[in-house]
Write a protein that holds these residues in place. Structure first.
Motif, PDB file in Angstrom:
ATOM      1  N   ARG A 111       0.844  -1.207   0.000  1.00 36.18           N
ATOM      2  CA  ARG A 111       0.000   0.000   0.000  1.00 36.18           C
ATOM      3  C   ARG A 111       0.877   1.255   0.000  1.00 36.18           C
ATOM      4  NH1 ARG A 111      -5.771   0.994   2.717  1.00 36.18           N
ATOM      5  NH2 ARG A 111      -5.857   3.272   2.531  1.00 36.18           N
ATOM      6  N   ALA A 132       1.188   4.203  -2.911  1.00 32.02           N
ATOM      7  CA  ALA A 132       0.965   5.610  -2.535  1.00 32.02           C
ATOM      8  C   ALA A 132       2.151   6.513  -2.865  1.00 32.02           C
ATOM      9  CB  ALA A 132       0.669   5.696  -1.032  1.00 32.02           C
ATOM     10  N   ASP A 186      -5.039   8.145  10.078  1.00 30.75           N
ATOM     11  CA  ASP A 186      -5.434   8.710   8.795  1.00 30.75           C
ATOM     12  C   ASP A 186      -6.064  10.087   8.976  1.00 30.75           C
ATOM     13  OD1 ASP A 186      -5.788   8.621   5.967  1.00 30.75           O
ATOM     14  OD2 ASP A 186      -7.898   8.120   6.282  1.00 30.75           O
ATOM     15  N   HIS A 243       1.201  11.355   5.736  1.00 34.66           N
ATOM     16  CA  HIS A 243       0.367  10.615   4.784  1.00 34.66           C
ATOM     17  C   HIS A 243       0.950   9.221   4.524  1.00 34.66           C
ATOM     18  CE1 HIS A 243      -2.292   9.842   1.409  1.00 34.66           C
ATOM     19  NE2 HIS A 243      -1.235   9.587   0.645  1.00 34.66           N
ATOM     20  N   GLU A 245      -0.823   5.589   5.434  1.00 33.63           N
ATOM     21  CA  GLU A 245      -1.055   4.530   4.449  1.00 33.63           C
ATOM     22  C   GLU A 245      -0.507   3.192   4.947  1.00 33.63           C
ATOM     23  OE1 GLU A 245      -2.677   4.553   1.366  1.00 33.63           O
ATOM     24  OE2 GLU A 245      -3.447   6.426   2.204  1.00 33.63           O
TER      25      GLU A 245
END
Length: 592
Positions: free
Chosen positions: A401, A405, A544, A577, A581
């Protein structure tokens, strides 16, 4: 051949430059795999037992720091890639395998986030192994005032070399680690510097147009420009006398409450260092030095007792110079160990002005016995058990992931930073995935986690790599501290307590708190929610939300403080960020 450089491959350039140093000074050797220059044991000063002095940072500042290794100055120097801090693993190897540790080790580093974190972690790992190690951080740049510097503080620039020389002279004289550390801090406290440049530098390996968008105009000079192309305090059109007048004012004007960090009077003894940032001819540097000396005498009634002019700390081929002023202060150590005597003490380092002796040159034909250190650090087994297959699957989902990203993280970091955050996270994720395919299966969580830590410390450099490595090392300590007396599966409660320990340990090396627009904005809510709810899904969602909350948040830490561009209000912090993720990926993997 590039139109800008004879060597345009940055990796090859750094490697060959490091390999050249032992050619010019037979008393040093090069550990090229770890980018370490170190003093050969046979070339130490008269006393075989002395405090070892280590420094370093990103490449591009030569002769700092590798060419300052030699008797009377540094015992070792660790180099990163161009303008990027070395990894904590490089630093640990230098401390534990490349310098004498008998009387302790002092690490002196410039105040840049990546350097402080990576060198800090190397110091902590050495301390954990039982070594006497201390660290001094130098911040001497008056180009960034208090308001703009915020929690980051002053950047470290050329004045750092004066701290290194004084500390090296004291260490060579047999002083204790405590004495050398205190004098280094004293010198750093009594130091102020500022630079100026006529243009930004071009970094080898980058397209020419990458550094031309914000170029200075004809006859324009940037006052306070940093040594990594960071913006200064102002741009102006002026002549040399006007420029020097502005620079000295920033250093000496006590009415400037934002920039006045040190009060120097005409009654003080002062050392002046005029440093070439790399692209100024010796002829022109002589004219600059004369202007600085005359203005100090005429406008400030200051007549330096020592004047050093030359190339000490560069910014590649930077077309500029810096001025450093050191207020000479009593060391309290008696005759022979004053700041001036230590500054004047002999040093055999190719980057310093002292010449290499004939006796040392005679040793150049000696066959160096450079036995490679095994560097095997055994991990003690623990009682915390895992299902290897399940953990591997969950971690694989999370790491993939992060890789997906990467384009978004890179885009965000291009706006608010230097654009390398996403690539660094992707590199680390890919390296861990590769390790998972090759490593032996184990049901011991601490052995499994140590495998990940070793990959992170080697594969990830810069600020993010240092933060992840410090956090994971502290997590290992927290897990071991909370392990039961008999083998038991890991629980959410054990994870939560260990993560709390990690978060607390991380705070020793970075002042970042929620609201500072860093990855802490994602990490802190994750740890706190997991501790309270015991549910990773809720914790990942909290991370998040924390990362998304950084949109519009003004940064107070990291390089973003200096280089954040337009549009930062509309993007989240890249590090936060990326971490979010990863944590969402862990939650996703557990649901499969």
């Amino acid at each position: 051949m590039s139109s800008k450089h004879f060597l345009n491959d940055p990796t090859h350039l750094v490697t060959t430059a490091l390999l050249s140093i032992p050619h010019t000074n037979p008393s040093v050797a090069c550990d090229i795999s770890n980018k370490i220059i170190y003093l050969k044991p046979s070339s130490s000063s008269a006393s075989p037992s002395q405090v070892s002095l280590i420094s370093g940072g990103g490449s591009g500042h030569e002769p700092s720091f590798g060419s300052f290794v030699g008797p009377g100055l540094l015992s070792g120097a660790v180099a990163g890639t161009i303008f990027a801090s070395p990894s904590a693993e490089q630093i640990r190897r230098c401390i534990q395998h490349r310098v004498s540790r008998e009387k302790g080790v002092l690490v002196i580093v410039m105040n840049y986030t990546g350097d402080v974190l990576n060198f800090g972690m190397g110091v902590e790992k050495a301390r954990a192994s039982g070594l006497q190690v201390d660290m001094v951080v130098v911040g001497d740049d008056a180009g960034v005032g208090r308001a703009r510097g915020g929690k980051v503080g002053r950047r470290g620039i050329a004045g750092t070399v004066l701290v290194l020389k004084i500390s090296g002279g004291l260490a060579a004289g047999g002083a204790s680690l405590k004495e050398v550390s205190e004098v280094a801090r004293l010198a750093a406290k009594n130091l102020v510097s500022i630079g100026a440049s006529l243009s930004h530098v071009h970094v080898p390996g980058r397209a020419v147009n990458e550094t031309s968008s914000d170029e200075l105009q004809e006859s324009e000079v940037e006052v306070g420009m940093g040594i990594h192309n960071e913006p200064g305090s102002e741009r102006k059109v002026t002549d040399l006398p006007g420029l020097v007048k502005t620079m000295l004012s920033h250093c000496l004007d006590t009415s400037d409450k934002d920039r006045n960090f040190l009060e120097i009077t005409s009654s003080d003894e002062v050392v002046l260092l005029v440093n070439n940032l790399g692209g100024v001819s010796p002829l022109e540097l002589g004219g600059i030095t004369n202007e600085v000396v005359e203005q100090l005498a005429n406008d400030w009634k200051i007549k330096p007792v020592r004047i050093l002019a030359g190339t000490f700390m560069t910014s590649l081929n930077g077309l500029g110079f810096s001025i450093s002023l050191l207020r000479v202060t009593d060391t309290g150590l008696g005759s022979g160990r004053s700041m001036l005597e230590l500054l004047d003490a002999p040093a055999e380092a190719s980057g310093w002005s002292a010449a290499i002796s004939s006796e040392t040159w005679k040793k150049r034909e000696e066959v160096a016995k450079e036995a490679e250190s095994v560097d095997v650090d055994e991990v003690q087994p623990s009682n915390i058990r895992i299902d290897f297959g399940q953990v591997k699957d969950v971690l694989t989902t999370a790491l993939n992931r992060v890789i997906v990203a990467e384009p978004d993280i890179t885009k965000y970091d291009t706006i608010v930073g230097d654009g390398d955050c996403g690539i660094g996270l992707k590199r680390g994720a890919e390296a861990i995935l590769s390790m998972l395919e090759k490593t032996k299966k184990t049901d011991d969580l601490l052995i499994f986690l140590n495998n990940i830590i070793q990959v992170v410390e080697v594969a990830m450099d810069g600020t993010s790599g240092a933060i992840y490595a410090i956090f994971l090392n502290a997590l290992a300590h927290g897990l071991r501290s909370n392990a039961s007396s008999s083998p038991q599966p890991v629980t959410a409660e054990v994870w939560a307590r260990a993560l709390e320990v990690s978060l607390q340990s991380l705070s020793r090396y970075t002042p970042a708190q929620p609201g500072d627009r860093t990855l802490i904005d994602a990490l802190h809510p994750f740890v706190k929610t997991l501790s309270k709810a015991g549910d990773i899904d809720s914790a990942a969602k909290a991370a998040d939300e924390g990362a998304k909350g950084t949109r519009g948040m003004k940064a107070s830490l990291g390089r973003t403080v200096y280089v954040g561009g337009e549009g930062w209000q509309g993007v989240p912090d890249p590090g936060a960020h990326g971490l979010a993720e990863l944590l969402l990926g862990l939650s996703e993997g557990l649901k499969k």
